[in-house]
Write a protein that holds these residues in place. Structure first.
Motif, PDB file in Angstrom:
ATOM      1  N   SER A  62       0.671  -0.812  -0.134  1.00  0.00           N
ATOM      2  CA  SER A  62       0.065  -0.246   0.278  1.00  0.00           C
ATOM      3  C   SER A  62       0.768   1.546  -0.029  1.00  0.00           C
ATOM      4  O   SER A  62       0.608   2.666  -0.852  1.00  0.00           O
ATOM      5  CB  SER A  62      -0.636   0.309   0.993  1.00  0.00           C
ATOM      6  OG  SER A  62      -1.887   0.874   1.620  1.00  0.00           O
ATOM      7  N   LYS A  69       2.280   6.470  -6.949  1.00  0.00           N
ATOM      8  CA  LYS A  69       1.581   7.819  -7.785  1.00  0.00           C
ATOM      9  C   LYS A  69       1.926   9.113  -7.672  1.00  0.00           C
ATOM     10  O   LYS A  69       1.974   9.525  -8.235  1.00  0.00           O
ATOM     11  CB  LYS A  69       0.497   7.635  -6.720  1.00  0.00           C
ATOM     12  CG  LYS A  69      -0.126   8.528  -6.995  1.00  0.00           C
ATOM     13  CD  LYS A  69      -0.840   8.319  -8.194  1.00  0.00           C
ATOM     14  CE  LYS A  69      -2.598   9.507  -8.632  1.00  0.00           C
ATOM     15  NZ  LYS A  69      -2.873   9.459  -9.961  1.00  0.00           N
ATOM     16  N   GLU A 365     -11.740  11.800  -2.978  1.00  0.00           N
ATOM     17  CA  GLU A 365     -10.568  12.149  -3.748  1.00  0.00           C
ATOM     18  C   GLU A 365     -11.262  13.330  -5.012  1.00  0.00           C
ATOM     19  O   GLU A 365     -12.333  12.022  -6.130  1.00  0.00           O
ATOM     20  CB  GLU A 365      -9.224  10.777  -4.207  1.00  0.00           C
ATOM     21  CG  GLU A 365     -10.017   9.885  -5.040  1.00  0.00           C
ATOM     22  CD  GLU A 365      -8.315   8.837  -5.067  1.00  0.00           C
ATOM     23  OE1 GLU A 365      -7.662   9.788  -5.744  1.00  0.00           O
ATOM     24  OE2 GLU A 365      -8.583   7.909  -4.533  1.00  0.00           O
TER      25      GLU A 365
ATOM     26  N   PHE B  22      -9.483   7.608 -19.364  1.00  0.00           N
ATOM     27  CA  PHE B  22      -7.903   6.757 -18.738  1.00  0.00           C
ATOM     28  C   PHE B  22      -6.542   8.138 -19.015  1.00  0.00           C
ATOM     29  O   PHE B  22      -6.013   6.909 -20.385  1.00  0.00           O
ATOM     30  CB  PHE B  22      -7.558   5.915 -18.121  1.00  0.00           C
ATOM     31  CG  PHE B  22      -6.413   5.994 -17.197  1.00  0.00           C
ATOM     32  CD1 PHE B  22      -7.088   6.946 -16.184  1.00  0.00           C
ATOM     33  CD2 PHE B  22      -5.036   5.170 -17.394  1.00  0.00           C
ATOM     34  CE1 PHE B  22      -5.616   6.916 -15.372  1.00  0.00           C
ATOM     35  CE2 PHE B  22      -4.462   5.573 -16.771  1.00  0.00           C
ATOM     36  CZ  PHE B  22      -4.457   6.104 -15.577  1.00  0.00           C
TER      37      PHE B  22
ATOM     38  N   ASN C 113      -4.945  -0.632   0.115  1.00  0.00           N
ATOM     39  CA  ASN C 113      -4.406  -0.317  -1.564  1.00  0.00           C
ATOM     40  C   ASN C 113      -4.982  -1.546  -1.857  1.00  0.00           C
ATOM     41  O   ASN C 113      -4.682  -1.477  -2.994  1.00  0.00           O
ATOM     42  CB  ASN C 113      -3.954   0.917  -1.778  1.00  0.00           C
ATOM     43  CG  ASN C 113      -4.098   2.608  -0.946  1.00  0.00           C
ATOM     44  OD1 ASN C 113      -5.347   3.247  -1.684  1.00  0.00           O
ATOM     45  ND2 ASN C 113      -2.909   2.793  -0.618  1.00  0.00           N
ATOM     46  N   ASN C 260      -9.156   5.681  -3.421  1.00  0.00           N
ATOM     47  CA  ASN C 260      -7.963   5.370  -4.510  1.00  0.00           C
ATOM     48  C   ASN C 260      -8.272   4.601  -5.632  1.00  0.00           C
ATOM     49  O   ASN C 260      -6.975   4.304  -6.174  1.00  0.00           O
ATOM     50  CB  ASN C 260      -7.116   4.391  -3.137  1.00  0.00           C
ATOM     51  CG  ASN C 260      -8.504   3.045  -3.726  1.00  0.00           C
ATOM     52  OD1 ASN C 260      -9.292   2.502  -3.658  1.00  0.00           O
ATOM     53  ND2 ASN C 260      -7.530   1.498  -3.459  1.00  0.00           N
ATOM     54  N   TYR C 261      -8.819   5.045  -5.905  1.00  0.00           N
ATOM     55  CA  TYR C 261      -9.012   5.032  -7.856  1.00  0.00           C
ATOM     56  C   TYR C 261      -8.201   5.514  -8.981  1.00  0.00           C
ATOM     57  O   TYR C 261      -7.440   4.852  -9.096  1.00  0.00           O
ATOM     58  CB  TYR C 261     -10.959   5.744  -8.534  1.00  0.00           C
ATOM     59  CG  TYR C 261     -10.825   5.528  -9.783  1.00  0.00           C
ATOM     60  CD1 TYR C 261     -10.717   4.500 -10.346  1.00  0.00           C
ATOM     61  CD2 TYR C 261     -10.407   6.890 -10.636  1.00  0.00           C
ATOM     62  CE1 TYR C 261     -10.603   4.537 -11.947  1.00  0.00           C
ATOM     63  CE2 TYR C 261     -10.267   6.817 -11.592  1.00  0.00           C
ATOM     64  CZ  TYR C 261     -10.653   5.827 -12.629  1.00  0.00           C
ATOM     65  OH  TYR C 261     -10.446   5.726 -14.080  1.00  0.00           O
ATOM     66  N   SER C 262      -7.561   6.880  -8.067  1.00  0.00           N
ATOM     67  CA  SER C 262      -6.835   7.734  -8.755  1.00  0.00           C
ATOM     68  C   SER C 262      -5.785   6.898  -7.944  1.00  0.00           C
ATOM     69  O   SER C 262      -4.224   7.456  -9.233  1.00  0.00           O
ATOM     70  CB  SER C 262      -7.100   8.978  -8.876  1.00  0.00           C
ATOM     71  OG  SER C 262      -6.421   9.675  -8.841  1.00  0.00           O
ATOM     72  N   LEU C 263      -5.580   6.869  -7.121  1.00  0.00           N
ATOM     73  CA  LEU C 263      -4.228   6.285  -6.668  1.00  0.00           C
ATOM     74  C   LEU C 263      -3.785   4.816  -7.272  1.00  0.00           C
ATOM     75  O   LEU C 263      -2.756   5.074  -7.411  1.00  0.00           O
ATOM     76  CB  LEU C 263      -3.711   6.543  -5.329  1.00  0.00           C
ATOM     77  CG  LEU C 263      -3.391   5.969  -4.260  1.00  0.00           C
ATOM     78  CD1 LEU C 263      -2.619   6.380  -3.162  1.00  0.00           C
ATOM     79  CD2 LEU C 263      -2.570   4.480  -4.137  1.00  0.00           C
ATOM     80  N   LEU C 264      -4.674   4.489  -7.753  1.00  0.00           N
ATOM     81  CA  LEU C 264      -4.328   2.699  -8.758  1.00  0.00           C
ATOM     82  C   LEU C 264      -3.898   3.096 -10.348  1.00  0.00           C
ATOM     83  O   LEU C 264      -3.637   1.658 -10.577  1.00  0.00           O
ATOM     84  CB  LEU C 264      -5.461   2.001  -7.781  1.00  0.00           C
ATOM     85  CG  LEU C 264      -5.651   1.741  -6.780  1.00  0.00           C
ATOM     86  CD1 LEU C 264      -7.071   0.444  -6.356  1.00  0.00           C
ATOM     87  CD2 LEU C 264      -4.539   1.046  -5.999  1.00  0.00           C
ATOM     88  N   CYS C 265      -4.122   4.463 -10.709  1.00  0.00           N
ATOM     89  CA  CYS C 265      -3.678   4.612 -12.216  1.00  0.00           C
ATOM     90  C   CYS C 265      -4.538   2.985 -12.288  1.00  0.00           C
ATOM     91  O   CYS C 265      -5.581   3.295 -12.873  1.00  0.00           O
ATOM     92  CB  CYS C 265      -2.345   4.229 -11.783  1.00  0.00           C
ATOM     93  SG  CYS C 265      -1.222   5.837 -11.206  1.00  0.00           S
ATOM     94  N   GLU C 266      -3.778   2.517 -13.637  1.00  0.00           N
ATOM     95  CA  GLU C 266      -3.851   2.112 -14.481  1.00  0.00           C
ATOM     96  C   GLU C 266      -4.879   0.582 -13.877  1.00  0.00           C
ATOM     97  O   GLU C 266      -5.585   0.301 -14.332  1.00  0.00           O
ATOM     98  CB  GLU C 266      -3.080   1.529 -15.575  1.00  0.00           C
ATOM     99  CG  GLU C 266      -2.775   2.182 -16.035  1.00  0.00           C
ATOM    100  CD  GLU C 266      -1.378   2.901 -16.397  1.00  0.00           C
ATOM    101  OE1 GLU C 266      -1.170   3.014 -15.047  1.00  0.00           O
ATOM    102  OE2 GLU C 266      -0.972   4.276 -17.055  1.00  0.00           O
TER     103      GLU C 266
END
Lengths: 367, 89, 306
Positions: A62, A69, A365, B22, C113, C260-266
């Motif tokens: 995590s 990121k 977020e 995306f 995550n 955490n959608y954004s944090l996980l990227c692809e």
């Protein structure tokens, strides 16, 4: 120094000997010191993460995801900032965490950042701020006292936040505020820049070390003391291999920048906390040159402040030590007559800043 | 003036009037109109002029849509630049 | 496995005050400490049927809510502690229970995550699992509580956790947080609702938590396949309706309401795509709770018996 986190950062293999209670202690120490991703990288370098149970590994994974990121976001934001500075003919010079990550230095392995720090010459501050405003970076300080304080006494302008991305950017014109006592001639820093990517610069290796030490001893952020010491240790182990003349000029450079005191403390405490290997005599050399401080008292303050921010490590006097350091670091930065009103206001304002974070605790977020 | 794609992202197209895009470079996820998404998909490695894009797109759409799409293309390209999906060259 | 209910009052208080109470909550283990009687009684009411962690298990989250020292007690203040440090300001002791629950949410929101985490409730009946994303005030928790009181199993009131590239939901059952008027609404909806301590004058108004593990399978760990995504919205003056909504817009809205959608990227994009492709999406606009519960029932059971 026998604290779990320090031990494990240096000897990651020892994690295999820990029981669940110790693992819990380790992870919570690392998390509260902002070092969980750094520790995860040390474990990964010895392929240890797969030898732990999935319920433990997921915490390291995590933290690594957050780190990954941050690196990606940083690349994107840096490119935009570079273009903005380029439009006014100014170089992009990164400081601290952003510099470590962009230059892909070992000190950046797993390094988490909370904002991007850059430095421009004092005379370019206004055009820089305007150029950044145009691409969406806005001052987040609408509070007039803070704004006034930053502009009048600071070594940076109030933090800028990107309207869409939410990233924070600190624009410095010096590595210490003009009120700090030592009078750093910032133009010296610009003479030795390293270009790490096209159009992207960092300070020289020696200046990075000196700045890191300075930051540690002059800013009021001792909550991250251990993380900052780890930065110093990583740099001091890596830089001599990259530059055979690294040690030779370090003390001279510290003196030239009038930051020998901080350098002396940085070297001394890196060695005490992480056993950083230093060439014979360098501490003596720095110490002889620097103004002698009341050392036993300073040891009392610093060794406690550098423990992970965690009660299992908190010795009885830590709160007092942290408080004294906070006062000391402000004392070093500002003439005394300024000190008290600022501290009083800062404590008062912090109350509202912090409260806000809980109110936003569920705010999803933005994407 | 030419236009170039900033990066190659991923689409989620469910045969609706909007498409999810995306962008791996910015990390942003956009809800694009199906036409805007189609425009993005026309880009390869090479930059394109507006005319080149029109020549590429118009033969693939229905006759009746041509005037409307021709009119809206410049605005769509501007919007895609604002979203940082395309850049001007 | 031992339940909290197996502990005597004095054993529970002993654990809360000293070594910590180790609770299994979905895939995570919390160690909870408190010296506040109010919080202790809330825990014993709302977590009564939760499993205690195995002795010597690895603890994921250390949380505590403590009033320390004479001065803090005199001021009626307490601190929430995570990893033994205080991430927030002190809070009035009367609100401590609500802050413990928020703090426990915060641990999951910020520090894990391995799953795509949607800010959503999740409920299941038979083999039909529904994810309900919602902004604060959309009535997500109220509906979740009412469904829990109507035979649905509450998988979570706050975090729908999806292992990437699956359509599974990881159960994380914890008390349902209800605010202001919805507390009375739920009390009127069913006399079976069990409430913990009421916290007044919080930044969200009056807050009370409802016991959520009302279903016999509440604490099973097995993941469940999501079939439907419902976006509830409480609207006093609108016509009530359950209507299909577009997948692409649902994608964006669910991503927006993700931690955490954004944090996980692809990985996040692909996970959301897999999920959205495999569920049917609905808008649910309601003001009458019975109507809303029936509407959701009809999704699981398209042809109800007369």
């Amino acid at each position: 120094m026998s604290f779990l986190l320090q031990q494990l950062l240096l000897h990651p293999r020892r994690i295999l000997d820990l029981d669940n209670a110790q693992l819990n202690q380790l992870i919570s120490q690392a998390r509260s010191s902002n070092l969980l991703a750094s520790l995860a990288m040390e474990l990964a370098s010895e392929h240890l993460e797969n030898q732990l149970s999935p319920s433990v590994t997921r915490h390291f994974q995590s933290a690594l995801l957050i780190h990954e990121k941050q690196k990606r976001d940083l690349d994107y934001d840096i490119e935009k900032i570079r273009l903005a500075l380029d439009s006014i003919g100014e170089k992009l010079v990164l400081l601290k965490g952003a510099a470590y990550l962009l230059a892909e230095l070992p000190v950046g392995r797993g390094r988490l950042i909370s904002d991007i720090d850059i430095i421009v010459p004092l005379q370019s501050i206004d055009p820089t701020e305007r150029a950044l405003n145009e691409v969406g970076w806005e001052s987040s300080y609408i509070n007039s006292y803070n704004e006034y304080y930053y502009r009048k006494w600071g070594h940076e302008i109030p933090p800028l936040t990107h309207l869409k991305r939410g990233t924070t950017l600190d624009v410095h014109h010096n590595i210490l505020p003009p009120t700090a006592g030592p009078n750093v001639d910032a133009s010296l820093l610009f003479e030795r820049l390293i270009e790490v990517k096209p159009g992207i610069f960092t300070l020289s290796r020696q200046d990075m070390v000196i700045h890191s030490a300075t930051h540690l001893f002059h800013e009021g952020e001792f909550r991250h003391g251990l993380r900052d010491m780890w930065d110093l240790d990583r740099m001091l182990r890596d830089f001599p291999d990259q530059d055979p003349n690294f040690w030779k000029g370090l003390v001279d450079r510290g003196r030239e920048l009038e930051l020998l005191n901080s350098l002396y403390h940085g070297l001394n405490y890196a060695q005490l906390v992480f056993g950083t290997p230093l060439p014979d005599g360098i501490i003596k050399e720095a110490e002889n040159l620097s103004r002698r401080l009341r050392k036993p008292f300073m040891d009392f303050l610093f060794l406690r402040a550098f423990q992970p921010d965690h009660p299992q490590c908190r010795q009885r006097f830590t709160s007092l030590a942290l408080y004294l350091l906070y006062v000391r670091s402000h004392y070093l930065r500002m003439p005394l007559y300024l000190l008290l009103p600022h501290l009083a206001r800062k404590a008062w304002m912090r109350h509202f800043d912090k409260k806000e974070s809980l109110e936003n605790e569920k705010t999803p977020e933005a994407i | 003036m030419k236009w170039r794609k900033n990066s190659s992202g991923s689409f989620y197209d469910a045969n609706e009037s909007s498409v999810v895009y995306f962008d791996p470079r910015s990390g942003d996820t956009h809800l694009l109109s199906d036409f805007a998404a189609y425009v993005v998909q026309q880009f390869g490695e090479q930059p394109r002029t507006t005319e080149q894009l029109l020549n590429q797109i118009l033969p693939t759409v229905e006759q009746g849509d041509i005037p409307h799409l021709t009119d809206s293309l410049p605005g769509v390209l501007e919007d895609l630049v604002t979203l940082d999906i395309l850049k001007r060259e | 496995m031992q339940q909290l209910a197996n502990l005597s009052d004095s054993e529970l208080n002993q654990r809360l005050a000293f070594e910590g109470l180790d609770l299994q909550v979905g895939p995570y283990i919390y160690k909870i400490k408190t010296n506040l009687p109010l919080v202790g009684s809330g825990i014993s009411t709302l977590y009564k049927n939760f499993n205690l962690a195995q002795p010597e298990a690895f603890i994921d989250y250390n949380v505590a809510i403590l009033s320390k020292g004479l001065l803090q007690r005199l001021r009626g203040q307490s601190d929430f502690l995570f990893d033994n440090t205080n991430p927030f300001d002190s809070i009035p002791t009367g609100q401590a229970y609500a802050f413990l629950e928020w703090g426990m949410n915060w641990c999951v929101s910020l520090h894990t995550n391995e799953y795509l985490k949607l800010h959503a409730a999740a409920v299941a009946r038979g083999d039909h699992t529904i994810i309900m994303p919602g902004v604060p005030g959309a009535g997500k928790s109220t509906l979740c509580a009412a469904l829990g009181l109507s035979g649905w199993r509450i998988l979570s009131d706050e975090h729908a956790m999806i292992p990437p590239n699956t359509t599974e939901v990881v159960p994380l059952c914890r008390p349902v947080s209800l605010k202001n008027e919805s507390i009375g609404v739920i009390k009127r909806f069913s006399s079976n609702a069990i409430f913990g301590p009421v916290s007044r004058e919080t930044h969200k108004g009056v807050v009370a938590h409802m016991k959520a593990d009302l279903h016999p399978q509440s604490h099973e760990k097995k993941t469940l396949k999501a079939r439907t995504m419902v976006f509830p919205r409480y609207a006093k003056d609108e016509t009530q309706r359950l209507s299909p909504r577009r997948r692409t817009e649902s994608f964006i809205l669910a991503a927006y309401h993700s931690f955490n959608y954004s944090l996980l990227c692809e990985t996040g994009f692909e996970a959301m795509k897999t999920l959205i492709e495999n569920v049917t999406c609905y808008d649910l606009v309601y003001h009458d709770l019975d109507w809303a519960v029936n509407a959701v029932d009809s999704l699981a059971d398209p042809e109800p018996n007369p």
